[in-house]
Design a protein around this motif. Structure first.
Motif, PDB file in Angstrom:
ATOM      1  N   UNK A 169       0.833  -1.192   0.000  1.00  0.00           N
ATOM      2  CA  UNK A 169       0.000   0.000   0.000  1.00  0.00           C
ATOM      3  C   UNK A 169       0.871   1.248   0.000  1.00  0.00           C
ATOM      4  N   UNK A 170       0.341   2.399  -0.398  1.00  0.00           N
ATOM      5  CA  UNK A 170       1.116   3.642  -0.353  1.00  0.00           C
ATOM      6  C   UNK A 170       1.635   3.919   1.058  1.00  0.00           C
ATOM      7  N   UNK A 171       2.835   4.447   1.116  1.00  0.00           N
ATOM      8  CA  UNK A 171       3.451   4.732   2.409  1.00  0.00           C
ATOM      9  C   UNK A 171       4.919   5.032   2.245  1.00  0.00           C
ATOM     10  N   UNK A 172       5.726   4.520   3.175  1.00  0.00           N
ATOM     11  CA  UNK A 172       7.147   4.835   3.224  1.00  0.00           C
ATOM     12  C   UNK A 172       7.969   3.553   3.223  1.00  0.00           C
ATOM     13  N   UNK A 173       9.077   3.588   2.503  1.00  0.00           N
ATOM     14  CA  UNK A 173      10.036   2.492   2.500  1.00  0.00           C
ATOM     15  C   UNK A 173      11.313   2.989   3.169  1.00  0.00           C
ATOM     16  N   UNK A 174      11.662   2.383   4.290  1.00  0.00           N
ATOM     17  CA  UNK A 174      12.863   2.771   5.033  1.00  0.00           C
ATOM     18  C   UNK A 174      13.989   1.828   4.609  1.00  0.00           C
ATOM     19  N   UNK A 175      14.996   2.396   3.958  1.00  0.00           N
ATOM     20  CA  UNK A 175      16.126   1.628   3.435  1.00  0.00           C
ATOM     21  C   UNK A 175      17.256   1.771   4.447  1.00  0.00           C
ATOM     22  N   UNK A 176      17.639   0.677   5.086  1.00  0.00           N
ATOM     23  CA  UNK A 176      18.398   0.746   6.324  1.00  0.00           C
ATOM     24  C   UNK A 176      19.905   0.895   6.155  1.00  0.00           C
ATOM     25  N   UNK A 177      20.425   0.929   4.938  1.00  0.00           N
ATOM     26  CA  UNK A 177      21.871   1.064   4.738  1.00  0.00           C
ATOM     27  C   UNK A 177      22.144   1.501   3.309  1.00  0.00           C
ATOM     28  N   UNK A 178      23.347   2.023   3.031  1.00  0.00           N
ATOM     29  CA  UNK A 178      23.693   2.367   1.646  1.00  0.00           C
ATOM     30  C   UNK A 178      23.591   1.169   0.706  1.00  0.00           C
ATOM     31  N   UNK A 179      23.919  -0.030   1.196  1.00  0.00           N
ATOM     32  CA  UNK A 179      23.795  -1.217   0.358  1.00  0.00           C
ATOM     33  C   UNK A 179      22.374  -1.486  -0.067  1.00  0.00           C
ATOM     34  N   UNK A 180      21.421  -1.269   0.840  1.00  0.00           N
ATOM     35  CA  UNK A 180      20.010  -1.457   0.495  1.00  0.00           C
ATOM     36  C   UNK A 180      19.566  -0.380  -0.493  1.00  0.00           C
ATOM     37  N   UNK A 181      20.025   0.852  -0.295  1.00  0.00           N
ATOM     38  CA  UNK A 181      19.656   1.936  -1.211  1.00  0.00           C
ATOM     39  C   UNK A 181      20.098   1.614  -2.627  1.00  0.00           C
ATOM     40  N   UNK A 182      21.329   1.144  -2.805  1.00  0.00           N
ATOM     41  CA  UNK A 182      21.819   0.835  -4.158  1.00  0.00           C
ATOM     42  C   UNK A 182      21.088  -0.367  -4.747  1.00  0.00           C
TER      43      UNK A 182
END
Length: 354
Positions: free
Chosen positions: A87-100
């Motif tokens: 559902x619409x909301x927020x995705x919390x990416x917990x590290x630079x590795x997850x972001x990439x």
């Protein structure tokens, strides 16, 4: 609110994972819909929450770094499909590795928040800083562990979206240590970055007389080397290697200690500093990050073993000073209670909604 936390792996014994599960459970108890995604399987899973109120997802059955090219493409497809069902909301990416790894996969209805659980000092000495400079400005928000770290990333990495969200305490103890047991505690993985060899040397040089002991809680590849190092320093019979202790038994360990010591090369905002403080146990630590400074232990210069030894010696020799510092530590730890940190997360969501 729908909130998704994504980790490289969600179940390894580590600070990122502990914080992720604590926040997910806390936000779920406040009525939010929560998902925790592990991009990879943990080699040695560690249970953090006995009865989770959030949804769990595993993208790849391979541990980090053990996927081939075809498997990586398959995992990216699975992750894109999974995120698309949220559902619409927020995705919390917990590290630079997850972001990439999530670059190009995030659907428009999920607004990405990038966390960094390390310090500016650590990031500037490795690939993390370049990755944060490249990817984090494109996210809705970049979240750091201390005001000092947020300011330094904002000023020196030119991040326009820096925010401060400290790590939370999962529980607030009613009982505290009496600070009378002759025990110094060290907690963490027995790996090189924790530099328990320095702590063993500092304990040996501190002049703390028997029956004072150093108890090290954790397991890892450095066990045999650290045993040999304790023998070399002449404290074999006073350094106790406890192995891994279940999370539910850690409050008793803090209550049985009179000091906590931290000798790491780098840290973000260590949960063990907050937990020991909540139990009224004073701590001595190397001054390696804004997060460590925000917990306000007794600080000594990074890597200065003699200074660490001197502070350990003075505190093992003074009941009065330990009690003074322990009471002050518990008072400061109030700021990291779970409800207060959850309030700050909900304030961030409200800020982004505006």
């Amino acid at each position: 609110m729908n909130v998704v936390f994504a980790c490289l792996d969600a179940d390894t014994l580590g600070g990122i994972q502990q914080v992720t599960h604590t926040l997910a459970q806390g936000l779920a108890r406040r009525g939010h819909e929560l998902h925790v995604i592990g991009l990879h399987r943990a080699a040695s899973p560690f249970p953090y929450v006995e009865h989770p109120r959030y949804h769990r997802h595993l993208v790849s059955s391979a541990p980090v770094g053990q996927e081939g090219g075809i498997a990586r493409r398959r995992s990216r497809r699975r992750l894109r499909e999974l995120l698309g069902t949220m559902r619409p909301g927020y995705a919390v990416l917990t590290s630079p590795g997850v972001v990439t790894r999530t670059a190009g996969l995030m659907p428009e209805h999920l607004r990405a928040i990038g966390q960094y659980h390390g310090s500016y000092e650590h990031a500037s000495g490795c690939w993390h800083l370049g990755s944060i400079k490249k990817h984090y400005p494109e996210l809705e928000q970049a979240a750091f562990l201390s005001e000092d770290d947020a300011w330094r990333f904002s000023e020196q990495a030119l991040l326009p979206n820096a925010w401060t969200l400290p790590n939370p305490l999962a529980h607030w103890p009613r009982r505290v240590s009496e600070l009378s047991a002759p025990r110094v505690l060290g907690v963490g993985r027995l790996e090189g970055v924790k530099r328990f060899d320095r702590l063993i040397t500092a304990f040996a040089r501190s002049g703390a007389p028997p029956p004072w002991e150093l108890h090290l809680i954790g397991d890892g590849a450095e066990l045999d080397r650290l045993r040999a190092h304790a023998a070399q320093e002449g404290v074999t019979d006073r350094v106790v290697f406890r192995g891994r202790v279940p999370a539910g038994e850690m409050p008793a360990e803090y209550r049985a200690a009179s000091l906590l010591a931290m000798s790491s090369e780098h840290e973000g905002l260590p949960i063990v500093l907050l937990e020991s403080a909540a139990h009224g146990v004073p701590a001595v630590a190397f001054d390696v990050s804004g997060g460590v400074r925000s917990a306000r232990p007794v600080l000594v210069p990074p890597g200065d073993v003699d200074a660490l030894a001197e502070r350990l010696g003075s505190l093992t020799g003074s009941d009065r000073e330990r009690r003074r510092l322990g009471a002050a530590a518990r008072e400061r730890a109030e700021a990291f209670r779970l409800d207060r940190v959850l309030d700050r997360w909900e304030s961030l969501f409200a800020h982004l909604e505006r």
